[in-house]
Design a protein around this motif. Sequence first.
Motif, short mmCIF file in Angstrom:
data_model
loop_
_atom_site.label_atom_id
_atom_site.label_comp_id
_atom_site.label_asym_id
_atom_site.label_seq_id
_atom_site.Cartn_x
_atom_site.Cartn_y
_atom_site.Cartn_z
N PRO A 65 -0.19 20.55 46.32
CA PRO A 65 -0.29 19.14 46.73
C PRO A 65 -1.48 18.40 46.11
CG PRO A 65 0.22 20.52 48.62
CD PRO A 65 -0.06 21.45 47.48
N ALA A 69 -1.33 14.95 43.98
CA ALA A 69 -2.17 13.78 44.30
C ALA A 69 -2.96 13.33 43.08
CB ALA A 69 -3.12 14.12 45.44
N LEU A 92 -0.48 3.19 49.05
CA LEU A 92 0.29 4.42 48.90
C LEU A 92 1.55 4.38 49.75
CD1 LEU A 92 0.51 7.51 48.09
CD2 LEU A 92 -0.80 7.96 50.18
N THR A 94 4.58 7.05 50.89
CA THR A 94 5.07 8.42 50.88
C THR A 94 6.45 8.46 51.54
OG1 THR A 94 4.06 8.99 53.02
CG2 THR A 94 2.72 9.33 51.05
N LEU A 96 8.79 11.43 52.62
CA LEU A 96 8.70 12.87 52.75
C LEU A 96 9.84 13.42 53.58
CD1 LEU A 96 4.87 13.10 53.55
CD2 LEU A 96 5.98 13.26 51.32
N LEU A 105 0.77 17.81 53.76
CA LEU A 105 0.21 16.47 53.78
C LEU A 105 -1.32 16.51 53.87
CD1 LEU A 105 1.08 13.53 53.73
CD2 LEU A 105 1.22 13.57 56.22
N PHE A 108 -2.52 17.29 50.44
CA PHE A 108 -2.28 16.12 49.58
C PHE A 108 -3.35 15.05 49.84
CE2 PHE A 108 -0.18 11.92 49.14
CZ PHE A 108 0.07 11.93 47.77
N SER A 128 4.69 4.89 55.19
CA SER A 128 5.12 6.28 55.27
C SER A 128 6.51 6.31 55.88
CB SER A 128 4.14 7.08 56.14
OG SER A 128 4.57 8.42 56.29
N ILE A 135 10.72 14.75 47.73
CA ILE A 135 9.47 14.03 47.94
C ILE A 135 9.36 12.92 46.91
CG2 ILE A 135 6.95 14.22 47.81
CD1 ILE A 135 7.23 17.12 48.74
N THR A 136 9.08 11.71 47.39
CA THR A 136 8.91 10.55 46.51
C THR A 136 7.62 9.84 46.90
OG1 THR A 136 11.31 10.28 46.28
CG2 THR A 136 9.93 8.39 45.70
N LEU A 137 6.78 9.59 45.92
CA LEU A 137 5.46 9.03 46.15
C LEU A 137 5.24 7.84 45.22
CD1 LEU A 137 3.70 12.49 45.94
CD2 LEU A 137 4.18 11.27 48.07
N SER A 138 4.58 6.82 45.72
CA SER A 138 4.31 5.64 44.90
C SER A 138 2.94 5.09 45.21
CB SER A 138 5.37 4.56 45.15
OG SER A 138 5.11 3.40 44.39
#
Length: 332
Positions: A65, A69, A92, A94, A96, A105, A108, A128, A135-138
């Motif tokens: 993680p 990050a 951010l 997330t 999840l 988490l 991360f 969130s 898992i998709t993160l922006s």
Amino acid sequence: MTSQSHPLGEFGRIARFFKPLAAGFPGARGLRDDAAVFGVPEGRELVVTTDAMVAGVHFFPDDAPADIAAKLMRSNLSDLAAMGAEPLAYTLVTALPRGLDESWLEAFAAGLGEEQHRFGIALAGGDSVSTSGPITLSVTAFGLVPTGCALPRWGGQPGDRVFITGSIGDAALGLEIAYGRLDVPDEETRAHLLRRMRRPDPRISVGPRLIGLASGAMDVSDGLVADLGHLCEESGCAALLRADAVPLSDAARGAIDGDPVRLALAITGGDDYELLFTAPPSARDALAALAAECGVAITEIGELRPGTPGDVAVLDASDAPLPLTRRGWDHF
């Protein structure tokens, strides 16, 4: 990973993992409101960029993680650097899976905290959500640049020289190692290439200093050849790229070992997050001084020419065209 017996829930997660990351940015208002509030100092403009990462596309689902990050943060910071901006804050998002253990988490968020300390940026807010997919993160990152001075992609002109920071190809070769498609027996070489794949080095010390020197700039995410083509297309010209001038790390040279197929992979593979920019020949001395001051190599690798916008001719050491099966990464 499986859920804990007593999950924190959305607001508990925010309070435990993310509120500490916002402590250094007053505009975040302690993450107690629906949005952040902050102004822009006089004489500065806001630069905004957004990058997303999806498990199985941008990183391996079992990557650490903290590495995820780091790559998420650094890819956004690289976009700021390419515009000549200094980091200010970020938001951010997330998405999840419900079954993801909170220890993931926690690791991360700890990784984000390390990145914030390293690069002088803080969390301003975000969202969130849960997802049934990967898992998709922006991240949306905000930076500051002097008014009217943001570096464009479209400023290059025929006669300008093409420059690159750092080295090219480590990430692409590291990805081949991670997939098991490239055998590199030397453990030190393997470790270097994998680290560069997972943790690129955003050139935030160089980007703002290119204002007044570079005519056009962007970072290399889709591959050197493809991204030079993007820069040329926006600038309305063509380019000559000398493959033998492209800077390679010792690890990359060892992995390539004179193989033209591997060299082609290195200059088209992407995820380097180095700064690619153009500048007139008169800027060479100033760029050499900047490289020495920042401790980041800046190498001349080609030139812009009149021609079909976006066309990039890649030549080897004997001035013969280097055969390429692709120019770079394309999501679609």
